[in-house]
Design a protein around this motif. Sequence first.
Motif, short mmCIF file in Angstrom:
data_model
loop_
_atom_site.label_atom_id
_atom_site.label_comp_id
_atom_site.label_asym_id
_atom_site.label_seq_id
_atom_site.Cartn_x
_atom_site.Cartn_y
_atom_site.Cartn_z
N THR A 17 50.76 31.74 32.60
CA THR A 17 50.79 31.99 34.13
C THR A 17 50.61 33.33 34.36
OG1 THR A 17 53.38 32.20 33.96
CG2 THR A 17 52.17 29.84 34.39
N GLN A 18 50.43 33.92 35.76
CA GLN A 18 50.47 35.32 35.76
C GLN A 18 51.76 36.07 35.61
OE1 GLN A 18 49.31 35.73 40.01
NE2 GLN A 18 47.07 35.55 39.73
N GLU A 19 52.83 35.06 35.74
CA GLU A 19 54.18 35.73 35.42
C GLU A 19 54.39 36.07 33.85
OE1 GLU A 19 57.70 37.39 36.37
OE2 GLU A 19 56.68 36.57 37.97
N GLU A 20 53.81 35.01 33.16
CA GLU A 20 53.93 35.35 31.52
C GLU A 20 52.91 36.37 30.90
OE1 GLU A 20 54.74 30.36 30.63
OE2 GLU A 20 52.75 30.98 30.88
N LEU A 25 52.60 42.22 29.07
CA LEU A 25 52.13 43.47 29.36
C LEU A 25 53.10 44.29 29.96
CD1 LEU A 25 48.43 42.31 30.69
CD2 LEU A 25 49.29 43.03 28.52
N ASN A 26 54.07 43.79 30.13
CA ASN A 26 55.38 44.86 30.86
C ASN A 26 54.81 45.45 32.35
OD1 ASN A 26 57.16 44.66 29.00
ND2 ASN A 26 56.06 46.00 27.69
N VAL A 27 54.25 44.34 32.89
CA VAL A 27 53.72 44.70 34.35
C VAL A 27 54.27 43.89 35.32
CG1 VAL A 27 51.78 46.16 34.03
CG2 VAL A 27 51.64 43.52 34.21
N THR A 28 53.94 43.87 36.48
CA THR A 28 54.63 42.91 37.48
C THR A 28 53.67 41.82 37.81
OG1 THR A 28 53.52 44.09 39.56
CG2 THR A 28 55.91 44.61 38.94
N ARG A 29 54.05 40.59 38.26
CA ARG A 29 53.17 39.60 38.45
C ARG A 29 52.08 39.85 39.48
NH1 ARG A 29 51.73 36.78 42.04
NH2 ARG A 29 53.58 37.03 43.47
N GLN A 30 52.52 40.93 40.56
CA GLN A 30 51.43 41.25 41.63
C GLN A 30 50.62 41.95 41.01
OE1 GLN A 30 55.02 41.57 41.70
NE2 GLN A 30 55.47 40.07 43.62
N ALA A 31 50.83 42.94 39.98
CA ALA A 31 49.81 43.72 39.24
C ALA A 31 48.68 42.70 38.88
CB ALA A 31 50.40 44.59 38.14
N ILE A 32 49.00 41.74 38.07
CA ILE A 32 48.11 40.65 37.66
C ILE A 32 47.25 40.17 38.61
CG2 ILE A 32 47.62 38.65 36.14
CD1 ILE A 32 48.79 40.86 34.45
N ARG A 39 41.75 43.76 43.60
CA ARG A 39 42.00 44.70 44.55
C ARG A 39 42.44 46.31 44.19
NH1 ARG A 39 46.41 40.83 45.88
NH2 ARG A 39 45.35 39.08 47.12
N ASN A 40 42.78 45.91 42.77
CA ASN A 40 42.67 47.37 42.05
C ASN A 40 42.64 47.20 40.59
OD1 ASN A 40 45.35 46.62 41.27
ND2 ASN A 40 46.45 47.72 42.45
N LEU A 41 42.85 48.36 39.95
CA LEU A 41 42.37 48.31 38.45
C LEU A 41 43.52 48.96 37.85
CD1 LEU A 41 39.02 49.77 38.68
CD2 LEU A 41 39.54 47.17 38.14
N PRO A 42 43.93 48.33 36.65
CA PRO A 42 45.05 48.84 35.68
C PRO A 42 44.55 50.11 35.32
CG PRO A 42 43.84 47.25 34.63
CD PRO A 42 43.30 47.11 35.80
N ASP A 43 45.87 50.96 34.78
CA ASP A 43 45.40 52.21 34.05
C ASP A 43 44.79 51.91 32.80
OD1 ASP A 43 46.92 53.49 35.94
OD2 ASP A 43 48.72 53.31 34.90
N PHE A 44 44.17 53.03 32.14
CA PHE A 44 43.43 52.83 30.76
C PHE A 44 44.46 52.42 29.90
CE2 PHE A 44 40.82 54.24 27.30
CZ PHE A 44 39.44 53.36 27.67
#
Length: 161
Positions: A17-20, A25-32, A39-44
């Motif tokens: 799931t997005q949460e898992e 990746l140690n990020v938020t579900r909203q980031a996924i 909407r945006n891109l992750p850091d390199f």
Amino acid sequence: MDFNEQIKRLRKENNLTQEEMAKKLNVTRQAISNWENNRNLPDFEIIILIAETFGVSLDELILGDKKMNKIEQTLINDGKRTRAAKFNMVTTIIGSAFIILGIIFFLISGASVSYIDSNGFLHENFFLIPLGYLSLFVGIVIIIARIINSIRLAIKERKNN
């Protein structure tokens, strides 16, 4: 396949799931969600972590089936903007510090007492005035150079777009 589709594909292939995926990746579900919805891109650094975590190459993750796409160009441009922002911040701080130092020199000079001793020698902090002017000059030159550099980069970016 665009980056957002790659992220969604990797997540679904690994039955996450997005949460898992966010926890891995140690990020938020909203980031996924933002990545998957373009909407945006992750850091390199996060892109590298995604590639390592899911066993895909950076080429496959970033480029997919295209040679050079928007994400690669966006990452390159983001890196340039980040370096420019750091440079602007550092030069502004340094220029401001010189201006403040110049003002301090003037204040000390104005507050210090000058006197003539019993041998007829004048005692005053005469060196503070030139140091004050020099510090102000250096600070102003640094800030003007930063402004000119920012304008030059903005013009260059407008030409490229």
